[in-house]
Design a protein around this motif. Structure first.
Motif, mmCIF file in Angstrom:
data_model
loop_
_atom_site.group_PDB
_atom_site.id
_atom_site.type_symbol
_atom_site.label_atom_id
_atom_site.label_comp_id
_atom_site.label_asym_id
_atom_site.label_seq_id
_atom_site.Cartn_x
_atom_site.Cartn_y
_atom_site.Cartn_z
ATOM 1 N N UNK A 67 0.847 -1.187 0.000
ATOM 2 C CA UNK A 67 0.000 0.000 0.000
ATOM 3 C C UNK A 67 0.888 1.244 0.000
ATOM 4 N N UNK A 68 1.207 1.712 -1.200
ATOM 5 C CA UNK A 68 2.074 2.883 -1.339
ATOM 6 C C UNK A 68 1.501 4.087 -0.603
ATOM 7 N N UNK A 69 0.203 4.300 -0.723
ATOM 8 C CA UNK A 69 -0.416 5.473 -0.104
ATOM 9 C C UNK A 69 -0.257 5.448 1.414
ATOM 10 N N UNK A 70 -0.422 4.292 2.041
ATOM 11 C CA UNK A 70 -0.281 4.200 3.500
ATOM 12 C C UNK A 70 1.157 4.499 3.920
ATOM 13 N N UNK A 71 2.121 3.980 3.168
ATOM 14 C CA UNK A 71 3.523 4.223 3.478
ATOM 15 C C UNK A 71 3.849 5.710 3.347
ATOM 16 N N UNK A 72 3.385 6.329 2.283
ATOM 17 C CA UNK A 72 3.657 7.754 2.085
ATOM 18 C C UNK A 72 2.877 8.619 3.072
ATOM 19 N N UNK A 73 1.677 8.196 3.453
ATOM 20 C CA UNK A 73 0.893 8.945 4.435
ATOM 21 C C UNK A 73 1.605 8.981 5.786
ATOM 22 N N UNK A 74 2.212 7.862 6.172
ATOM 23 C CA UNK A 74 2.965 7.853 7.438
ATOM 24 C C UNK A 74 4.146 8.813 7.361
ATOM 25 N N UNK A 75 4.826 8.839 6.232
ATOM 26 C CA UNK A 75 5.966 9.735 6.072
ATOM 27 C C UNK A 75 5.519 11.193 6.009
ATOM 28 N N UNK A 76 4.390 11.439 5.360
ATOM 29 C CA UNK A 76 3.817 12.792 5.348
ATOM 30 C C UNK A 76 3.554 13.238 6.790
ATOM 31 N N UNK A 77 2.900 12.372 7.571
ATOM 32 C CA UNK A 77 2.594 12.693 8.966
ATOM 33 C C UNK A 77 3.873 12.938 9.758
ATOM 34 N N UNK A 78 4.919 12.145 9.499
ATOM 35 C CA UNK A 78 6.190 12.326 10.208
ATOM 36 C C UNK A 78 6.815 13.676 9.885
ATOM 37 N N UNK A 79 6.745 14.094 8.634
ATOM 38 C CA UNK A 79 7.305 15.385 8.239
ATOM 39 C C UNK A 79 6.522 16.532 8.882
ATOM 40 N N UNK A 80 5.203 16.418 8.901
ATOM 41 C CA UNK A 80 4.375 17.427 9.573
ATOM 42 C C UNK A 80 4.704 17.476 11.066
ATOM 43 N N UNK A 81 4.787 16.307 11.697
ATOM 44 C CA UNK A 81 5.089 16.248 13.124
ATOM 45 C C UNK A 81 6.472 16.821 13.414
ATOM 46 N N UNK A 82 7.434 16.525 12.562
ATOM 47 C CA UNK A 82 8.784 17.030 12.758
ATOM 48 C C UNK A 82 8.820 18.552 12.640
ATOM 49 N N UNK A 83 8.109 19.094 11.657
ATOM 50 C CA UNK A 83 8.095 20.552 11.509
ATOM 51 C C UNK A 83 7.480 21.216 12.744
ATOM 52 N N UNK A 84 6.505 20.562 13.346
ATOM 53 C CA UNK A 84 5.903 21.087 14.578
ATOM 54 C C UNK A 84 6.882 20.987 15.742
#
Length: 136
Positions: free
Chosen positions: A44-61
């Motif tokens: 599931x490419x979308x699930x893998x990328x969604x987790x990384x998207x969330x990690x980048x958002x969390x890191x910026x915060x």
């Protein structure tokens, strides 16, 4: 000592829709080559990328900036140890921001955890300062 904490919740179906609509334009703007290679190998490419998207958002915060103050998406990258444990790597302005946050005599360590349960992907990031004597 904790320097910053961030979290993000991302809808996997939303990322799947963006992938359908914008394809490689979206992939290449947000994710590194290594992140894309890992996602391409997953069921599931979308699930893998969604987790990384969330990690980048969390890191910026956790950096105290959000994505509005000059951090590029690709300045934050998630990889995995052989055990599967995720790691966050910072470069560019994100690395500069973390260095500026880090007190003298300390080294900054980024802790990240990821999870997903369709349709949600979630990430938590904690940036901690460790005394240099303890960091080695």
């Amino acid at each position: 000592m904790i320097l910053g904490i961030g979290t993000d919740l991302c809808n996997i179906d939303r990322i799947a829709g963006v992938l359908e609509r914008f394809g490689d334009r979206f992939r290449n703007r947000v994710f590194t080559e290594d992140e894309l290679a890992r996602a391409a190998r997953r069921a599931n490419e979308a699930a893998t990328l969604a987790k990384r998207w969330a990690a980048k958002e969390a890191c910026s915060k956790a950096l105290g900036t959000g994505l509005a103050m000059g951090i590029a998406w690709r300045d934050m990258a998630v990889s995995n140890l052989g055990s599967g444990q995720p790691q966050m790597h910072l470069s560019g302005w994100a690395a500069e921001r973390m260095a500026a946050m880090t007190p003298p005599g300390h080294s900054a360590v980024v802790h990240v955890t990821l999870t997903d349960d369709h349709p949600w992907a979630q990430a938590f990031v904690v940036i901690a300062a460790v005394p240099l004597a303890a960091a080695s």
